[in-house]
Write a protein that holds these residues in place. Structure first.
Motif, short mmCIF file in Angstrom:
data_model
loop_
_atom_site.label_atom_id
_atom_site.label_comp_id
_atom_site.label_asym_id
_atom_site.label_seq_id
_atom_site.Cartn_x
_atom_site.Cartn_y
_atom_site.Cartn_z
N GLU A 1 0.70 -1.57 -0.05
CA GLU A 1 0.10 0.21 0.12
C GLU A 1 1.22 0.76 0.30
O GLU A 1 0.53 2.28 0.52
N GLY A 2 2.74 1.18 -0.90
CA GLY A 2 2.42 2.02 -0.47
C GLY A 2 2.69 3.92 -0.93
O GLY A 2 2.71 4.93 -0.20
N ALA A 3 1.35 3.64 -1.63
CA ALA A 3 1.16 4.71 -2.65
C ALA A 3 0.03 5.55 -1.58
O ALA A 3 0.57 6.57 -1.96
N ALA A 4 -0.57 5.21 -0.75
CA ALA A 4 -1.47 5.37 0.25
C ALA A 4 -0.52 6.02 1.50
O ALA A 4 -0.91 6.67 2.09
N LEU A 5 0.75 5.40 1.71
CA LEU A 5 1.76 5.84 3.01
C LEU A 5 1.98 7.35 2.79
O LEU A 5 2.66 7.65 3.84
N LEU A 6 2.51 7.87 1.11
CA LEU A 6 3.23 8.57 1.18
C LEU A 6 3.06 10.01 1.68
O LEU A 6 4.15 10.49 1.87
N ASP A 7 1.74 10.41 1.83
CA ASP A 7 1.06 11.26 2.16
C ASP A 7 1.10 11.07 3.77
O ASP A 7 0.31 12.53 4.30
N ASP A 8 1.51 10.21 4.42
CA ASP A 8 0.90 10.07 6.10
C ASP A 8 2.06 10.68 7.03
O ASP A 8 3.33 9.37 6.48
N PRO A 9 2.68 10.93 7.47
CA PRO A 9 3.45 11.74 8.32
C PRO A 9 3.75 10.96 9.24
O PRO A 9 4.15 10.53 9.99
N TRP B 1 4.25 7.63 8.80
CA TRP B 1 4.64 6.54 7.90
C TRP B 1 5.58 6.95 7.34
O TRP B 1 6.44 6.61 7.34
N VAL B 2 5.89 8.03 6.37
CA VAL B 2 6.71 8.80 5.81
C VAL B 2 7.34 10.43 6.19
O VAL B 2 6.45 11.29 6.73
N GLU B 3 8.66 10.53 6.86
CA GLU B 3 9.08 11.45 7.09
C GLU B 3 9.92 12.56 5.62
O GLU B 3 10.59 11.40 5.28
N TRP B 4 9.57 12.92 5.65
CA TRP B 4 10.35 14.11 4.03
C TRP B 4 10.61 14.67 4.53
O TRP B 4 10.65 15.98 4.30
#
Length: 71
Positions: free
Chosen positions: A49-57, A59-62
């Motif tokens: 489900e990587g695409a759904a996680l990209l904008d979830d802080p 899960w992902v720190e940019w």
């Protein structure tokens, strides 16, 4: 708790190192040049489900912002 996935600051080439933290250890997944690359790294790491996680802080720190910057 810190996000387990980190998309690091852009390099001069525009690529961004992607790492995942599991069991207290950071593991490099590769250098991404687009969201599609990040999604593929996450899929290979078992997160389909990587695409759904990209904008979830949670899960992902940019680091260095969400946008892709080229050198």
């Amino acid at each position: 708790m810190a996000a387990p996935i980190t998309v690091h600051r852009p390099t001069l080439s525009g690529g961004r190192r992607v790492s995942v933290r599991t069991d207290g250890i950071d593991r490099d997944l590769g250098i991404a040049f687009s969201d599609t690359d990040v999604e593929e790294f996450l899929r290979r790491a078992g997160l389909s489900e990587g695409a759904a996680l990209l904008d979830d802080p949670g899960w992902v720190e940019w680091r260095g912002g969400r946008e892709w910057v080229t050198g």
